[in-house]
Design an enzyme around this catalytic site. Sequence first.
Site, short mmCIF file in Angstrom:
data_model
loop_
_atom_site.label_atom_id
_atom_site.label_comp_id
_atom_site.label_asym_id
_atom_site.label_seq_id
_atom_site.Cartn_x
_atom_site.Cartn_y
_atom_site.Cartn_z
N CYS A 187 -12.68 21.49 12.04
CA CYS A 187 -11.55 21.63 11.13
C CYS A 187 -11.64 20.43 10.19
CB CYS A 187 -10.22 21.62 11.87
SG CYS A 187 -8.80 21.64 10.74
N CYS A 221 -7.88 18.84 9.42
CA CYS A 221 -7.05 18.17 10.45
C CYS A 221 -7.61 18.47 11.84
CB CYS A 221 -5.60 18.59 10.32
SG CYS A 221 -5.35 20.37 10.20
N SER A 222 -6.93 19.32 12.62
CA SER A 222 -7.39 19.58 13.99
C SER A 222 -7.06 21.01 14.41
CB SER A 222 -6.73 18.59 14.96
OG SER A 222 -5.31 18.71 14.89
N CYS A 223 -7.17 21.97 13.49
CA CYS A 223 -6.91 23.37 13.83
C CYS A 223 -7.87 23.80 14.94
CB CYS A 223 -7.08 24.25 12.60
SG CYS A 223 -5.85 23.92 11.32
#
Length: 219
Positions: A116, A119-121
């Site tokens: 991602c 971010c941190s999907c």
Amino acid sequence: MSVDPSAKQTDEEHGHPHPRHELSYHAKRIYAIRELLLEKNVITREDIQTQIDYQEARSPANGAKLVARAWTDPKFKARLIADPKAACAEMGIDATSLNEFVVLENTEKVRHMVVCTLCSCYPRPILGRPPDWYKSFNYRARAVNDPRGVMREFGLEPGPDVEVRVHDSTADIRYLVLPLRPAGTETLSEQDLAKLVTRDSMIGVVDALPAVPGSKKTS
């Protein structure tokens, strides 16, 4: 000193005192909002506990079960790739919170890796919380610019004839890598196969673990 306002009730419920810790500014806000929602009957304490239980139940074990079933049941694998959410439901895994969920099958000629970049999907219902390295700027940048280098650092080195595809996860679409079934695992049970499926192999930075010598079919 500010403490969790539910602490008194918790002590009464369990019949023994719990440690009390000073709360941060943000924690105080969270508890204040929670108490307000409870007071206004927007939510109940049972609703909160249900969500806590749901969050705690999510782990890479869910993904490992999916992969192991796909390795042993070609028809299930086809359904998992065609309609991942429905296949999850068959296994009792709730993936309905994901907008779009895609399963990427590794082959001898193609390896998939998920990142991602923003971010941190991450497919949390399937894999639980993302590891810290997945959220780091270093991984997010290098997974795009040098995916083979990242794989090499994790211990995976695809041959020059293997295509490496990088998939950028977003809020709208989450990915799960279906790793190759390790050689020599033909006699293993589905439960034992699941033990070979690691979180990192379902992100695509490594392969599944090799079979442990001497493993035998148990069911």
